[in-house]
Design an enzyme around this catalytic site. Structure first.
Site, short mmCIF file in Angstrom:
data_model
loop_
_atom_site.label_atom_id
_atom_site.label_comp_id
_atom_site.label_asym_id
_atom_site.label_seq_id
_atom_site.Cartn_x
_atom_site.Cartn_y
_atom_site.Cartn_z
CG ASN A 145 -1.87 11.47 -8.49
OD1 ASN A 145 -0.75 11.31 -8.98
ND2 ASN A 145 -2.79 10.52 -8.47
NE ARG A 157 -0.08 7.54 -6.99
CZ ARG A 157 -0.10 7.13 -8.24
NH1 ARG A 157 -0.37 7.97 -9.21
NH2 ARG A 157 0.15 5.88 -8.52
CG HIS A 167 -1.88 0.08 -8.37
ND1 HIS A 167 -1.86 -0.92 -9.30
CD2 HIS A 167 -1.89 1.24 -9.06
CE1 HIS A 167 -1.86 -0.40 -10.51
NE2 HIS A 167 -1.87 0.92 -10.39
NE ARG A 172 2.46 0.22 -17.00
CZ ARG A 172 2.08 0.67 -15.82
NH1 ARG A 172 2.54 0.13 -14.71
NH2 ARG A 172 1.22 1.65 -15.72
CD GLU A 183 -5.19 4.98 -6.67
OE1 GLU A 183 -5.89 5.14 -7.69
OE2 GLU A 183 -4.02 4.60 -6.72
#
Ligand code: ADP
Length: 604
Positions: free
Chosen positions: A7, A80, A169, A230, A378
Site C-alpha cells: 500500500n 492498492r 474506501h 478535508r 483493508e
C-alpha cells in the site's frame, strides 16, 4: 496462499506478507515520513534514509524486504490503487496496458495514483516472476446506479472529463459489510447495510443486498463527511466567494479544502480525534463544535441512506474513529428509534476491538437494526482479492454459450389477487409454456395503471405465486410514472405498487413493481462448469451480428428446476441490438461469496 500486499501512499508505505486463510502477518515492512525524514522498519530493524522521496526510499526498502523474506514463498503481490475510474471495476493482473490505464487516471487522483503506480513499477524490478495484481479503492462502488453517480452539471462536460461519483474506501466498506453479514449469520444479499468508515479520511456507503448503491465520497475523496483535514460537503458558492474576497489561487483553494479544513479547520488546532475529544472535555468550544458537526453529518447521511434503500438492517462503524470512539458512535446513532435502531449505551462503551475480538454489537436485542463496530482490515481484503484472481487465472475453462431471452413486461399474481381480478377460484389458462420448466405465459392479461399512464394488456405468467410481482423496464417505468428499484425476483419489500384491473375487479397492490435484475438461470451442474454459486454477480459478454457488448452486474440464480438461460429486459435487448437466438458468454465472475474471480474469455 502468502500474498505480499503493498500500500504505497504519499507519505508512508505499508507492506505485509499475509496468510490469506488465517489473516496472520508473516512479515511486515513499514516506511514512514518518506518526503521528510524517511524511516524503514522491517522485522525489528530500523533504517534511517539519507535521502527523501519514493524513488530513493523504495529502492532501499525492497532489497531489504527481499533479504528478510529469505525462503518464504510469496504467491503474488497485491497493490492498492486508489482510483480505478470507469476502467476497473474489479482487481486485475498488472500488465503494461493496465499501468498505462492507471496513469491515464492520474488527473482524477493526482495525490494517489502516480504514487501507487511508482510503487508498482519499482516493486516489479525486485519481485520478478511473481504475478502483480492491482486492487482498486473505487471498484466496489462500480455498482452505483446512474442516479447516484451523476452530478447535475452539463452532461457534455461530464462525458468529456469522466466526471461522476466514483466513491472510495471500497475495500473497507466491502470487507466490513461482509464481516457484518457473517457475524449476523445472514447472507449479505439479504441485508441493507450502512457502513461508516471514519478515519483520517471518512466516507459512508449504502450497501443494498450486497451492492454499493450510494457513497459519500465523489469524483475525488473530498466530498461527503467531515474528515481530519478535508471539508467534505460544502456549498461551492463559498469557494467562489472566498476566491474573490481573499484572492485565492487554485492551489490555495486546494490546500484550504484538503489540508486546512475538516476537524482541523473547525477546531482551529488538530485533525486528531483523540486530542479533539480530550480538549472538548476540558471545555474547548471549537473542539466541541468539531465533534458536533462531525457526528451531525454522519446522522444526516444515515437518514439519507436509509431513505435510499427503503430502510436499513445494519449500521457498521469502522476506521480509527468508528472502531475506537464510543462517543462518536453514540452521537451518530442516538435517537434513531424511528428507524428501528436502538443503541445500548453500556454495550457501546464496553467495546474494545482487537484482532481476537474484531466485532462488537452495541444495539439492544430487540433493536430491529443491528449496530456494529467492526475492525476493518483493508490489507487482508486486498490479499484475499489478489488470491481470488490468481486462483482463477490458473483455472482452465470450457464455457458453453448461454442462450439469451428478452423478457417483455409481465406480471406474476398471488392467488388472492387473481381471485379479486378474475373471480374466486379462477384458474389461469396456458397460452404458451416458457423455457423455465413449469412456467407458462397465460392467455389472461391485466390492465396496469400507474400515476401517469396505463398499459391496457400486461401478460400474466403462471402459475400463481406467493406474492404479486410486476416486472417492467426503465422505459415502462417512465411511461407509467413509477420509480421501481432493480431487484431480483421475489425481493419485493419496499417496492412501489400500482393499480391492476381485471374482468371482475380492480386492485391496488401496495408493492411488487420492480425492474428485474438481469439474471441467468442455471442448474447446479451448470454452476459447477461456470465456477459460480447461487447469487454470484457476474459480467456477460453478448455477441450479436452487429457488435458485442458486456452486461455487468448479472445475477446468477441456481436451482435444479432451472434451464440455462439469461434474461434481460426489452430496453437491454434493444441497447445490445439483439433479438431472438442470441447467446452470451460468461467470462468474468466478480463479487459474491464464491472464492474466485475470472477474467477470461473463451468462446466454445
Ligand atoms: P487513516 O484514515 O489514516 O487510516 P485511521 O483509520 O487510523 O486513519 O483513523 C485515524 C483517526 O482515528 C484519528 O483521528 C484518531 O484520532 C482516531 N482515533 C484513534 N483512536 C481513537 C480513540 N480511542 N478515540 C477517538 N478517536 C480515535
Amino acid at each position: 496462499m502468502h500474498i505480499l500486499v503493498i500500500n504505497c501512499g504519499s507519505s508512508s508505505v505499508k507492506s505485509e506478507i499475509i496468510n490469506t486463510i488465517s489473516g496472520d502477518r508473516i512479515l511486515e515492512m513499514n516506511i514512514h515520513r518518506i518526503l521528510d525524514t524517511p524511516i524503514i522498519e522491517c522485522d525489528g530493524e530500523e533504517i534511517h534514509c539519507e535521502k527523501t522521496g519514493h524513488d530513493f526510499v523504495l529502492n532501499k526498502a525492497f532489497p531489504l524486504l527481499l533479504q528478510k523474506i529469505g525462503d518464504i514463498t510469496i504467491n503474488a503481490i497485491g497493490h492498492r490503487v486508489v482510483h480505478g475510474g470507469q476502467a476497473f471495476d474489479e482487481p486485475v493482473m498488472i500488465t503494461n496496458e493496465v499501468k498505462k490505464a492507471i496513469e491515464e487516471l492520474n488527473p482524477l487522483a493526482p495525490l494517489h495514483n502516480p504514487i501507487n503506480l511508482l510503487g508498482i513499477q519499482i516493486a516489479e524490478q525486485y519481485f520478478t516472476d511473481i504475478p502483480h495484481v492491482a486492487v482498486f479503492d473505487t471498484a466496489f462502488h462500480a455498482t452505483l446506479p446512474r442516479r447516484a453517480k451523476t452530478y447535475a452539471i452539463p452532461h457534455t462536460l461530464s462525458q468529456k472529463y469522466n466526471i461522476q461519483r466514483y466513491g472510495f474506501h471500497g475495500t473497507s466498506h466491502e470487507y466490513v459489510a461482509k464481516e457484518a453479514a457473517r457475524f449476523l449469520n445472514s447472507n449479505i444479499k439479504d441485508l441493507r447495510i450502512i457502513t461508516c468508515h471514519l478515519g483520517n479520511g471518512s466516507s459512508m456507503a449504502a450497501i443494498e443486498y450486497g451492492r454499493s448503491v450510494e457513497t459519500s465520497m465523489g469524483m475525488t475523496p473530498l466530498e461527503g463527511l467531515v474528515m481530519g483535514t478535508r471539508s467534505g460537503d460544502i456549498d461551492a458558492g463559498i469557494l467562489l466567494y472566498l476566491q474573490q474576497k481573499e484572492n485565492l489561487s487554485i492551489k490555495e483553494i486546494d490546500d484550504l479544502l484538503n489540508k486546512k479544513s475538516g476537524l482541523k479547520g473547525i477546531s482551529g488546532d488538530t485533525n486528531d480525534m483523540r486530542d479533539i475529544i480530550e480538549k472538548a472535555a476540558q471545555g474547548d468550544d471549537h473542539c466541541r463544535l468539531a465533534i458536533q458537526v462531525f457526528a451531525h453529518r454522519i446522522r444526516k447521511y444515515i437518514g439519507a441512506y436509509s431513505a435510499v434503500m427503503g430502510g436499513v438492517d445494519v449500521i457498521v462503524f469502522t476506521g480509527g474513529i468508528g472502531e475506537n470512539s464510543p462517543m462518536v458512535r453514540h452521537r451518530s446513532t442516538q435517537r434513531l428509534d424511528y428507524l428501528g435502531a436502538i443503541i445500548n449505551e453500556d454495550k457501546n462503551h464496553d467495546i474494545h476491538l482487537s484482532k481476537d475480538n474484531p466485532i462488537g454489537e452495541f444495539s439492544w436485542n430487540h433493536s430491529k437494526v443491528k449496530l456494529l463496530a467492526i475492525q476493518t482490515d483493508e490489507q487482508l481484503s486486498i490479499a484475499r482479492q489478489t488470491e481470488k484472481l490468481i486462483q482463477e487465472d490458473l483455472k482452465v475453462n470450457t464455457i458453453p454459450p448461454i442462450p439469451v431471452a428478452i423478457s417483455a413486461r409481465h406480471i406474476h399474481l398471488s392467488r388472492e389477487t387473481l381471485d379479486q381480478l378474475f373471480g374466486e377460484g379462477y384458474e389461469l389458462t396456458v397460452k404458451k409454456p416458457l423455457s423455465q420448466p413449469g412456467q407458462f405465459a397465460a392467455n389472461e392479461t391485466v390492465q396496469v395503471i400507474g400515476p401517469k399512464n396505463q398499459f391496457e394488456t400486461v401478460r400474466i405468467l403462471g402459475p400463481v405465486r406467493s406474492k404479486n410481482q410486476l416486472e417492467i423496464s426503465r422505459t415502462d417505468e417512465f411511461f407509467l410514472g413509477i420509480d421501481a428499484p432493480i431487484r431480483e425476483s421475489g425481493k419485493t419489500e419496499n417496492t412501489p405498487g400500482c393499480v391492476l384491473v381485471g374482468p371482475k375487479g380492480k386492485v391496488q397492490i401496495h408493492d411488487g413493481v420492480i425492474c428485474a435484475w438481469r439474471h441467468i438461470h442455471m442448474t447446479p451442474q451448470d454452476a459447477e462448469i461456470f465456477g459460480v454459486v447461487d447469487r454470484d454477480i457476474v459480467d456477460v459478454k453478448i455477441q450479436s451480428d452487429e457488435r458485442s457488448l458486456v452486461f455487468g452486474n448479472v445475477l446468477i440464480r441456481v436451482s435444479p428446476k432451472y434451464k440455462l438461460e439469461m434474461h434481460i429486459d426489452t430496453d437491454e435487448g434493444n441497447a445490445a441490438e439483439i433479438g431472438k437466438g442470441a447467446t452470451g458468454v460468461l467470462y468474468i465472475t466478480t463479487d459474491g461469496n464464491a472464492q474466485l474471480t475470472k477474467k477470461k474469455l473463451k468462446t466454445v
